[in-house]
Design a protein around this motif. Sequence first.
Motif, PDB file in Angstrom:
ATOM      1  N   VAL A  52       0.849  -1.202   0.000  1.00  0.00           N
ATOM      2  CA  VAL A  52       0.000   0.000   0.000  1.00  0.00           C
ATOM      3  C   VAL A  52       0.882   1.250   0.000  1.00  0.00           C
ATOM      4  N   VAL A  53       1.864   1.214   0.858  1.00  0.00           N
ATOM      5  CA  VAL A  53       2.769   2.359   0.904  1.00  0.00           C
ATOM      6  C   VAL A  53       3.446   2.537  -0.452  1.00  0.00           C
ATOM      7  N   ALA A  54       3.887   1.451  -1.035  1.00  0.00           N
ATOM      8  CA  ALA A  54       4.573   1.528  -2.322  1.00  0.00           C
ATOM      9  C   ALA A  54       3.653   2.128  -3.381  1.00  0.00           C
ATOM     10  N   GLU A  55       2.401   1.774  -3.327  1.00  0.00           N
ATOM     11  CA  GLU A  55       1.474   2.324  -4.323  1.00  0.00           C
ATOM     12  C   GLU A  55       1.277   3.816  -4.122  1.00  0.00           C
ATOM     13  N   ARG A  56       1.264   4.201  -2.862  1.00  0.00           N
ATOM     14  CA  ARG A  56       1.132   5.636  -2.611  1.00  0.00           C
ATOM     15  C   ARG A  56       2.396   6.368  -3.094  1.00  0.00           C
ATOM     16  N   LEU A  57       3.510   5.723  -2.913  1.00  0.00           N
ATOM     17  CA  LEU A  57       4.747   6.341  -3.398  1.00  0.00           C
ATOM     18  C   LEU A  57       4.694   6.523  -4.912  1.00  0.00           C
ATOM     19  N   ILE A  58       4.155   5.521  -5.571  1.00  0.00           N
ATOM     20  CA  ILE A  58       4.030   5.639  -7.023  1.00  0.00           C
ATOM     21  C   ILE A  58       3.146   6.822  -7.392  1.00  0.00           C
ATOM     22  N   GLU A  59       2.013   6.905  -6.730  1.00  0.00           N
ATOM     23  CA  GLU A  59       1.113   8.035  -7.017  1.00  0.00           C
ATOM     24  C   GLU A  59       1.844   9.355  -6.789  1.00  0.00           C
ATOM     25  N   LEU A  60       2.528   9.392  -5.646  1.00  0.00           N
ATOM     26  CA  LEU A  60       3.268  10.597  -5.314  1.00  0.00           C
ATOM     27  C   LEU A  60       4.299  10.907  -6.399  1.00  0.00           C
ATOM     28  N   PHE A  61       5.022   9.892  -6.771  1.00  0.00           N
ATOM     29  CA  PHE A  61       6.064  10.061  -7.780  1.00  0.00           C
ATOM     30  C   PHE A  61       5.472  10.571  -9.091  1.00  0.00           C
ATOM     31  N   VAL A  62       4.395   9.955  -9.490  1.00  0.00           N
ATOM     32  CA  VAL A  62       3.788  10.369 -10.755  1.00  0.00           C
ATOM     33  C   VAL A  62       3.279  11.802 -10.668  1.00  0.00           C
ATOM     34  N   ARG A  63       2.585  12.083  -9.593  1.00  0.00           N
ATOM     35  CA  ARG A  63       1.961  13.396  -9.464  1.00  0.00           C
ATOM     36  C   ARG A  63       2.991  14.509  -9.241  1.00  0.00           C
ATOM     37  N   GLU A  64       3.947  14.262  -8.377  1.00  0.00           N
ATOM     38  CA  GLU A  64       4.855  15.332  -7.973  1.00  0.00           C
ATOM     39  C   GLU A  64       6.148  15.388  -8.795  1.00  0.00           C
ATOM     40  N   ILE A  65       6.478  14.304  -9.413  1.00  0.00           N
ATOM     41  CA  ILE A  65       7.732  14.291 -10.171  1.00  0.00           C
ATOM     42  C   ILE A  65       7.472  14.103 -11.663  1.00  0.00           C
ATOM     43  N   PHE A  66       6.924  12.957 -11.950  1.00  0.00           N
ATOM     44  CA  PHE A  66       6.857  12.586 -13.357  1.00  0.00           C
ATOM     45  C   PHE A  66       5.990  13.523 -14.187  1.00  0.00           C
ATOM     46  N   ALA A  67       4.962  14.055 -13.569  1.00  0.00           N
ATOM     47  CA  ALA A  67       4.056  14.914 -14.338  1.00  0.00           C
ATOM     48  C   ALA A  67       4.493  16.383 -14.287  1.00  0.00           C
ATOM     49  N   THR A  68       5.598  16.641 -13.633  1.00  0.00           N
ATOM     50  CA  THR A  68       6.009  18.043 -13.472  1.00  0.00           C
ATOM     51  C   THR A  68       7.393  18.285 -14.061  1.00  0.00           C
TER      52      THR A  68
END
Lengths: 217, 217, 217, 217
Positions: free
Chosen positions: C101-117
């Motif tokens: 679960v934590v890993a999935e949240r990290l992915i979301e975070l990564f996508v939203r805060e890093i990959f999409a920016t």
Amino acid sequence: MAKPRPKTVKRRAAGAKRKRTSQGEPRREAILAAALEEFSARGFATARLDDVARRAGVAKGTIYLYFRDKETLFQELVRAELSPVVKALEAAPMTDLPMRVVAERLIELFVREIFATRRKDVIRLILTEGPRFPAIAEFYYREVVAHVVTVIRRLAQRAIERGELTNDSLVRFPQLLGAPGIVAIIWSGLFDRWAKLDAEAFMRAYLDLIFGKGRAP
Amino acid sequence: MAKPRPKTVKRRAAGAKRKRTSQGEPRREAILAAALEEFSARGFATARLDDVARRAGVAKGTIYLYFRDKETLFQELVRAELSPVVKALEAAPMTDLPMRVVAERLIELFVREIFATRRKDVIRLILTEGPRFPAIAEFYYREVVAHVVTVIRRLAQRAIERGELTNDSLVRFPQLLGAPGIVAIIWSGLFDRWAKLDAEAFMRAYLDLIFGKGRAP
Amino acid sequence: MAKPRPKTVKRRAAGAKRKRTSQGEPRREAILAAALEEFSARGFATARLDDVARRAGVAKGTIYLYFRDKETLFQELVRAELSPVVKALEAAPMTDLPMRVVAERLIELFVREIFATRRKDVIRLILTEGPRFPAIAEFYYREVVAHVVTVIRRLAQRAIERGELTNDSLVRFPQLLGAPGIVAIIWSGLFDRWAKLDAEAFMRAYLDLIFGKGRAP
Amino acid sequence: MAKPRPKTVKRRAAGAKRKRTSQGEPRREAILAAALEEFSARGFATARLDDVARRAGVAKGTIYLYFRDKETLFQELVRAELSPVVKALEAAPMTDLPMRVVAERLIELFVREIFATRRKDVIRLILTEGPRFPAIAEFYYREVVAHVVTVIRRLAQRAIERGELTNDSLVRFPQLLGAPGIVAIIWSGLFDRWAKLDAEAFMRAYLDLIFGKGRAP
DNA sequence: GATGAATGAGGGTTCATTCAT
DNA sequence: TATGAATGAACCCTCATTCAT
């Protein structure tokens, strides 16, 4: 990236220009000569290497094949122009002639080898740029001024012993003998426009002043 | 408020007018003093107005309220510092004292008013920057050098008439009398690091040399 | 000498251009944004500050009001873009949720805060320019990578204790968890032209692979 | 003698032909090797052909006898270093061994043939310079990445059919298998200074993670 | 008047590329 | 073939000058 030069563009459309290519011609000398002109005319800071290059008939980059940078060019210029003087000083023979005679020969030497040549401009550059180039000031002091001072002091000493001089001013301050030469150089760069100064006559008059007119030769 | 001066109006051409705040325009003075420091230390071309402003405690733009541009600042600096000298020269009384005495007073004057003050730096600036600033060279020549030359020539003439001098060198080249002063200034900027020169003793020794030791007072 | 700008020439003939002047607008931000664009597109060495300036809508010299030089601009760019990430990492709460679960949240975070920016580009710049900028590599290592590694290691430790993981690979090499994120960034810059990669799906598939499909929420 | 090739004739467009001096064109090889060193150490844009020439022991102009320009040198460098890999890939035999075993052999191969050799640097160069060299990125993608992806996909497919894998992540994203190899290369160039990474152990731990520890061999 | 942020021309320096030898 | 001196476009950075506030 890497747009170093459009690959398709032909450079130097015609083989025109390319002035000097007589292989034997020392590029380095041309650059030094041009640099002296430009530095003399505009001062170190204001002189443009672009102009130096143009005057030397080379491309701007060529300067950097011979000199690390602008400052080095300047320093080597001074050294190159002065080194014959330095050598001559080291080989200066000690004569037994009367001081006044020696002084007159020094004047002739000064006029012929310095004042009438590009070296006058080198000296002027040292005087004007020296404060910003301690290395040059030091070089000039150690290799030229100190020698000259020593030589004059010795001459003055002997002149006193022989009774040619009646006080020790020139022993204590040998610079006094060279002062008119320095002033002549400065004057020529500053005031010749309004009042030309005959450097040789100026210096000879100085000898008359300190040795007495016509007492010599 | 804001009084936003119509945008198309030319600002006072700067330089002209001036002279209002009773006690000497402190800002203008501060800028001139700072400029002298900076120009002396780095030369005209290398000095930065930024540093002048900082040293003067004003903003960079303020300089332009008082001086049209960097060059004008330099020229006005020279004029401002020299104008007392100019005035003094114009008011110089012609004495009947022996030349050697007058010369010794000139030395004292030179040491006190020039060599020991910022004016020494102004003179040095003229010598070094003059070639690139004909206006300054001319000003200095006309307002200072020419006067001094004239005065000295007159002194020398009388000295000859009175038998204090036995040749006319100083009449033909009055610059000879000032030469040591010039050399002292140059030396102090170039070589003091390696060999300090006592300017006053240097010039006095010169008088000994040309007038004979101790003959005067 | 001193040919700073022809005094008589009017600059900026018409008051046209001058795009952004809404005082509140931070020049610095505009420059950083433009720099990121240019550095990303051409690399540090090849990017031209001229282009950065143009893109930021400022003059070339303006950049130097905010950054000492090109390299400093680059370093501050990285720091500025990463500092929110650094802060977030420091404040990262330790949860007790299952690792997946934590890993999935990290992915979301990564996508939203890093990959999409734009931060994705910053990371890419670090990866590509880092070898030439040790200071940046070190900053990134200490402030980001080391933290992330530590956090993941702790998570993995607990996951093992709880039986969510059956081996210690992620404890020994926490980097393994982040590998797909790095690869996604690299891929997107290199190969998207020929084969687009869905970064989020890519990383989720990775979790399926190491945790088993659908075993988590 | 001299055989001075008519001046107007276009020199062989360079790059094309080649292949004569029996034992492998030592000069060309030397240049390529030197170029790899320099490009790796400083990046394409910052590397100087001067240094490449010096390191290769040839004159600067010689480089241009073998390569049209800097960019071509770079591209041929990548192609030359990668072509053995490309050939090996094309000849890759399809085995029937369990996927974990195959994966372990791939790791060995990767470590021996890439990570421990100059090819690691070539890969890094592709990753870092690729965005500015689409031709290289495309070559690498088509000749290496695409092949590897296809091979892994096929392997994964069979692994699923055999029950060695329980989900299709590696079929949908075969890149996942190579991710740690890429990260190892990047890490080694960026962070080894502060935290050395044992690439082989790193990749083996990855296999443990996705296949389960010790389940294989 | 005073400020100082902004401007942009200018110039030193580098380096890919050429070409006479 | 091979050389390396020469070229000159490109680019970073400085700083005199301006002008909105």
